[in-house]
Write a protein that holds these residues in place. Structure first.
Motif, PDB file in Angstrom:
ATOM      1  N   GLU A  22      22.373 -27.651   2.860  1.00 54.89           N
ATOM      2  CA  GLU A  22      22.141 -26.178   2.544  1.00 54.89           C
ATOM      3  C   GLU A  22      23.129 -25.448   2.820  1.00 54.89           C
ATOM      4  O   GLU A  22      23.497 -24.427   2.185  1.00 54.89           O
ATOM      5  CB  GLU A  22      20.757 -25.858   3.351  1.00 54.89           C
ATOM      6  CG  GLU A  22      19.521 -26.852   2.609  1.00 54.89           C
ATOM      7  CD  GLU A  22      18.271 -26.248   3.137  1.00 54.89           C
ATOM      8  OE1 GLU A  22      18.143 -25.645   3.919  1.00 54.89           O
ATOM      9  OE2 GLU A  22      17.306 -26.542   2.246  1.00 54.89           O
ATOM     10  N   ALA A  66      26.255 -26.100   3.348  1.00 50.67           N
ATOM     11  CA  ALA A  66      27.433 -26.283   2.353  1.00 50.67           C
ATOM     12  C   ALA A  66      27.095 -25.438   1.024  1.00 50.67           C
ATOM     13  O   ALA A  66      27.997 -24.876   0.386  1.00 50.67           O
ATOM     14  CB  ALA A  66      27.595 -27.511   1.972  1.00 50.67           C
ATOM     15  N   VAL A  67      25.910 -25.685   0.306  1.00 46.34           N
ATOM     16  CA  VAL A  67      25.379 -24.870  -0.935  1.00 46.34           C
ATOM     17  C   VAL A  67      25.812 -23.389  -0.621  1.00 46.34           C
ATOM     18  O   VAL A  67      26.348 -22.725  -1.520  1.00 46.34           O
ATOM     19  CB  VAL A  67      24.066 -25.277  -1.040  1.00 46.34           C
ATOM     20  CG1 VAL A  67      23.510 -24.200  -2.159  1.00 46.34           C
ATOM     21  CG2 VAL A  67      23.931 -26.591  -1.720  1.00 46.34           C
ATOM     22  N   THR A  68      25.314 -22.597   0.354  1.00 48.39           N
ATOM     23  CA  THR A  68      25.411 -21.307   0.648  1.00 48.39           C
ATOM     24  C   THR A  68      26.571 -20.959   0.875  1.00 48.39           C
ATOM     25  O   THR A  68      27.085 -19.715   0.516  1.00 48.39           O
ATOM     26  CB  THR A  68      24.502 -20.825   1.819  1.00 48.39           C
ATOM     27  OG1 THR A  68      25.094 -21.568   2.914  1.00 48.39           O
ATOM     28  CG2 THR A  68      23.168 -21.169   1.768  1.00 48.39           C
ATOM     29  N   GLY A  89      29.197 -22.111  -0.995  1.00 47.33           N
ATOM     30  CA  GLY A  89      29.716 -22.366  -2.297  1.00 47.33           C
ATOM     31  C   GLY A  89      30.056 -23.502  -2.778  1.00 47.33           C
ATOM     32  O   GLY A  89      30.631 -23.754  -3.872  1.00 47.33           O
ATOM     33  N   ALA A  90      29.761 -24.690  -2.169  1.00 46.91           N
ATOM     34  CA  ALA A  90      30.108 -26.076  -2.046  1.00 46.91           C
ATOM     35  C   ALA A  90      29.331 -26.322  -3.538  1.00 46.91           C
ATOM     36  O   ALA A  90      28.108 -26.368  -3.464  1.00 46.91           O
ATOM     37  CB  ALA A  90      30.237 -26.657  -1.208  1.00 46.91           C
ATOM     38  N   HIS A  91      29.932 -27.335  -4.243  1.00 44.85           N
ATOM     39  CA  HIS A  91      29.215 -28.016  -5.370  1.00 44.85           C
ATOM     40  C   HIS A  91      28.914 -29.361  -5.029  1.00 44.85           C
ATOM     41  O   HIS A  91      29.344 -29.765  -3.851  1.00 44.85           O
ATOM     42  CB  HIS A  91      29.848 -27.819  -6.773  1.00 44.85           C
ATOM     43  CG  HIS A  91      29.816 -26.157  -7.327  1.00 44.85           C
ATOM     44  ND1 HIS A  91      28.574 -25.922  -7.859  1.00 44.85           N
ATOM     45  CD2 HIS A  91      30.553 -25.216  -7.043  1.00 44.85           C
ATOM     46  CE1 HIS A  91      28.840 -24.540  -8.383  1.00 44.85           C
ATOM     47  NE2 HIS A  91      29.812 -24.188  -7.477  1.00 44.85           N
ATOM     48  N   ARG A  92      28.066 -30.070  -5.819  1.00 39.82           N
ATOM     49  CA  ARG A  92      27.708 -31.510  -5.499  1.00 39.82           C
ATOM     50  C   ARG A  92      28.445 -32.390  -5.136  1.00 39.82           C
ATOM     51  O   ARG A  92      28.265 -33.153  -4.061  1.00 39.82           O
ATOM     52  CB  ARG A  92      26.951 -32.023  -6.642  1.00 39.82           C
ATOM     53  CG  ARG A  92      25.445 -31.692  -6.697  1.00 39.82           C
ATOM     54  CD  ARG A  92      24.410 -32.295  -7.729  1.00 39.82           C
ATOM     55  NE  ARG A  92      24.737 -31.829  -9.004  1.00 39.82           N
ATOM     56  CZ  ARG A  92      24.326 -32.050 -10.061  1.00 39.82           C
ATOM     57  NH1 ARG A  92      23.381 -33.243 -10.081  1.00 39.82           N
ATOM     58  NH2 ARG A  92      24.660 -31.669 -11.222  1.00 39.82           N
ATOM     59  N   THR A 146      31.560 -31.943  -4.125  1.00 38.16           N
ATOM     60  CA  THR A 146      32.392 -31.602  -2.736  1.00 38.16           C
ATOM     61  C   THR A 146      31.376 -31.633  -1.651  1.00 38.16           C
ATOM     62  O   THR A 146      31.834 -32.287  -0.543  1.00 38.16           O
ATOM     63  CB  THR A 146      32.469 -29.871  -3.063  1.00 38.16           C
ATOM     64  OG1 THR A 146      33.016 -29.675  -4.216  1.00 38.16           O
ATOM     65  CG2 THR A 146      33.483 -29.496  -1.669  1.00 38.16           C
ATOM     66  N   ILE A 147      29.918 -31.488  -1.691  1.00 40.97           N
ATOM     67  CA  ILE A 147      28.890 -31.723  -0.665  1.00 40.97           C
ATOM     68  C   ILE A 147      29.295 -33.080  -0.194  1.00 40.97           C
ATOM     69  O   ILE A 147      29.183 -33.382   1.136  1.00 40.97           O
ATOM     70  CB  ILE A 147      27.824 -31.048  -0.989  1.00 40.97           C
ATOM     71  CG1 ILE A 147      28.055 -29.611  -1.316  1.00 40.97           C
ATOM     72  CG2 ILE A 147      26.744 -31.483  -0.081  1.00 40.97           C
ATOM     73  CD1 ILE A 147      26.417 -29.026  -1.694  1.00 40.97           C
ATOM     74  N   ARG A 179      32.715 -34.139   1.149  1.00 40.36           N
ATOM     75  CA  ARG A 179      33.193 -33.320   2.676  1.00 40.36           C
ATOM     76  C   ARG A 179      32.185 -33.271   3.600  1.00 40.36           C
ATOM     77  O   ARG A 179      32.437 -32.982   4.761  1.00 40.36           O
ATOM     78  CB  ARG A 179      33.736 -32.155   2.094  1.00 40.36           C
ATOM     79  CG  ARG A 179      34.898 -32.096   1.322  1.00 40.36           C
ATOM     80  CD  ARG A 179      35.810 -31.047   1.483  1.00 40.36           C
ATOM     81  NE  ARG A 179      35.996 -30.293   2.896  1.00 40.36           N
ATOM     82  CZ  ARG A 179      36.415 -29.190   2.844  1.00 40.36           C
ATOM     83  NH1 ARG A 179      36.649 -28.344   2.135  1.00 40.36           N
ATOM     84  NH2 ARG A 179      36.286 -28.636   4.336  1.00 40.36           N
ATOM     85  N   VAL A 180      30.864 -33.427   3.451  1.00 38.10           N
ATOM     86  CA  VAL A 180      29.768 -33.194   4.439  1.00 38.10           C
ATOM     87  C   VAL A 180      29.045 -34.758   4.515  1.00 38.10           C
ATOM     88  O   VAL A 180      28.613 -34.900   5.625  1.00 38.10           O
ATOM     89  CB  VAL A 180      28.937 -32.120   3.833  1.00 38.10           C
ATOM     90  CG1 VAL A 180      27.771 -32.064   4.861  1.00 38.10           C
ATOM     91  CG2 VAL A 180      29.318 -30.811   3.675  1.00 38.10           C
TER      92      VAL A 180
END
Lengths: 366, 284
Positions: free
Chosen positions: B178, B180-182, B184-187, B189-190, B193-194
């Motif tokens: 969440e 990462a989403v806020t 600005g990361a997209h699927r 990338t998340i 990277r996460v």
């Protein structure tokens, strides 16, 4: 940026979490969503961020509909209650994250990202922590990093979920003042969620009190403190003593309590509930008084008195130590509230009804 | 009154009695069951002498067997790494009817006797089997080829990857995504990277175990491989054959090479894990 929410509802299964929220927030405002757990405040914040969606209602920012936008497109700065710092990234990489995930065409050059991170580290007074991992930081430091990560994307809207919830009292007080400074320096519109009224009142320009999915009152902290709009708000802002009274020609009456200090109210005659702060009740020794001092407990500068009424009901009063002279346990006293709020007696389903206290009062009085 | 004796230093109470006892039992077990056989193998290998050792290892049949084993195990492991990750993801992230059944099915390769697995796979992929009948017209031969070897290895070791990644993925706090989403990361990338950094250590463990198991897999492979010397004969089978021929040195040398590869892999995997977990901090 200004934000406008209208008629928003959200339910999780059978539970109605938001039951029609209308809220307007102006540019650059610092607003607190205050309420007990389960009041829907966090859900509202998550909907604004795009992490949750309402079942009905609208959310507009600067006149543009936001419900059709993904969270990524909204780019709000969101600070989580437990920070949610990426554990495998150093502080500097955590802060840079929002910039490094931009599509190549929009991404600033890495030197610029680095400069922005350095600037934020300095602004947040955590220069020395740049190369640490989140597990090597204290709670207060993590809070600052989380804020830095949210601010890095220059959000027009900063959202904080219980920003000080996981910190100890001293750190809380320091960070509160500091957050106020951050808000003013960054010029963003800020909304934060808290269950701590002291925190909300100290920090916010405007406080939105929420209870059971509804907005109970919106106003300046002083306004809410002095003029709570409902029994719910009254309880929440520390008017914890509830007394059943009878309204008679605009005045409240109750046996054994001198209510003449309270202003007249334009209310119909009949039963009502008086809400008092323990510190607003003056206690005077009086052989005629029908309240008795049951217990005196010292909390330091203040003494807390437990008073027992004629029908066995207990009332709590607080007074400075120096005014205690002449008060002893077991002594009959007269109570004189100096301020209070009166609301029409409404049957509350969530509290066991007290078995008709009013007749008992009257009998005693005769 | 006598002088009061100095109080014995207060020691924290532990759940299990005595560090000495528990440590002793553990070390004895490791020594007798794990270390001793390995040492015996190394000593046996040392008896051979370097010249003879090289001679055995470089013999064409041995080289072919080792090469087949390594290549097939690599193929199986690459497949398992990807498929196992996907499987763990599906089992953790989605709810669907039959999820619990699928979850339980993941353990079948471990529960099944490897010989049974080998027989079943051979029956399926043989020219007249269900799959074999479909593949043969396309010119794909599985049974008695390296594909069959890799298939059997993959089948018996897939749970390693699924079962090591699954719990870590389950424990991964959705707040990271969440956040990462806020930001600005997209699927995708998340994911890389996460999520991937968080499950990487567990994934590496799964991959290493899967590869080690594939190297040594015997029961399932010998049924489907056909065991043609120089073609589809795996290293552990060759070691077995040498033993049958009373060629203890030959068996020991092959076993030593397998042991060495497995050890190197374990060490490499541990180093990689340590690197991937360096953020956990001291004592965390």
């Amino acid at each position: 940026m200004s934000l406008s929410i209208a008629n928003m509802t959200r339910r999780f299964g059978q539970t109605e979490v938001l039951r029609g929220i209308d809220l307007d927030i102006g540019k650059g405002e610092l607003v607190a969503l205050l309420g007990p757990s389960g009041s829907g405040k966090t859900t509202l914040l998550r909907i604004i961020a795009g992490l949750d969606w309402p079942d009905a209602g609208s959310l507009a920012v600067d006149g543009q509909d936001w419900l059709g936008r993904t969270a990524q497109a909204r780019r709000t700065g969101f600070v989580f209650q437990h920070y949610a710092l990426f554990p495998h990234m150093k502080v500097r990489d955590n802060i840079a994250f929002g910039l490094t995930v931009l599509p190549r065409s929009q991404r600033p050059p890495s030197a610029q990202i680095e400069a922005r991170v350095r600037e934020l580290l300095h602004f947040l007074q955590i220069d020395a922590l740049a190369d640490r991992y989140p597990s090597e930081l204290s709670g207060g430091q993590r809070q600052r990093v989380a804020l830095g990560r949210a601010l890095a994307i220059s959000p027009r809207l900063l959202l904080l979920d219980e920003p000080f919830g996981a910190l100890d009292a001293q750190v809380r007080r320091d960070l509160r003042r500091w957050l106020r400074g951050v808000h003013e320096a960054s010029g963003t519109t800020t909304i934060f969620v808290t269950h701590d009224q002291e925190e909300a009142f100290e920090l916010a320009d405007r406080v939105v009190v929420m209870g059971a999915g509804r907005i109970e009152q919106i106003g300046h902290p002083d306004e809410i403190y002095d003029h709570p709009a409902s029994a719910f708000v009254a309880r929440f802002v520390g008017l914890t003593v509830e007394l059943p009274v009878t309204m008679h020609q605009g005045r409240a009456e109750a046996p054994g309590i001198d209510l003449t200090a309270l202003p007249r109210r334009a209310m119909a005659d009949g039963p009502a509930t008086l809400f008092l702060r323990p510190s607003d009740i003056a206690v005077r020794p009086d052989p005629e008084g029908c309240f008795r001092v049951a217990e005196i407990v010292s909390t330091g500068a203040l003494l807390r008195l437990q008073l027992t009424g004629p029908d066995g009901c207990g009332i709590e009063a607080e007074m400075p130590r120096r005014r205690i002279a002449g008060l002893e346990t077991g002594q009959p006293v007269l109570l004189r509230p100096e301020a209070g709020r009166i609301f029409p007696a409404a049957p509350r389903s969530d509290q066991p009804a007290t078995p008709a206290p009013l007749p008992a009062f009257k009998e005693q009085r005769l | 009154m006598t002088a009061i004796a100095p109080a014995a230093p207060v020691r924290a109470k532990r759940v299990l009695p005595g560090f000495g006892l528990t440590m002793g039992v553990t070390l004895t077990y490791v020594g007798v069951i794990v270390l001793l056989p390995v040492i015996a193998l190394v000593l046996k290998g040392a008896e051979i002498g370097p010249e003879r050792f090289v001679q055995i290892i470089t013999a064409p049949r041995t080289r072919a067997a080792l090469q087949l084993t390594l290549v097939a195990a690599t193929m199986a492991t690459i497949f398992n790494a990807l498929y196992g990750l996907l499987m763990a993801w599906v089992l953790v992230r989605y709810d669907f009817p039959g999820k619990r059944l699928l979850d339980a099915l993941m353990d079948v390769p471990f529960a099944l006797p490897t010989a049974v697995a080998g027989l079943a796979l051979t029956a399926l992929f043989a020219g007249n089997g269900w799959y074999g009948a479909l593949l043969q017209p396309l010119g794909i031969e599985v049974v008695y080829t390296i594909w069959g070897v890799a298939l059997a290895m993959s089948f018996t070791s897939i749970p390693f990857v699924v079962r090591s990644v699954q719990p870590v993925l389950e424990d991964l706090d959705p707040q990271y995504e969440e956040a990462a989403v806020t930001l600005g990361a997209h699927r995708w990338t998340i994911f890389y990277r996460v999520i991937l950094p968080a499950i990487l250590p567990a994934w590496l463990v799964g991959i290493t175990l899967s590869f080690a198991r594939s190297l040594g897999e015997f029961g399932a492979v010998v049924f489907i491989a056909g065991n043609l010397p120089m073609k589809t004969e795996i290293a552990s089978l060759l070691a077995f054959i040498r033993l049958e021929e009373y060629d203890y040195n030959g068996a020991a040398a092959i076993a030593l090479v397998l042991l060495f590869i497995a050890l190197v892999l374990l060490v490499a995997s541990n180093l990689l894990q340590a690197r991937a977990m360096r953020y956990k901090g001291k004592g965390a």
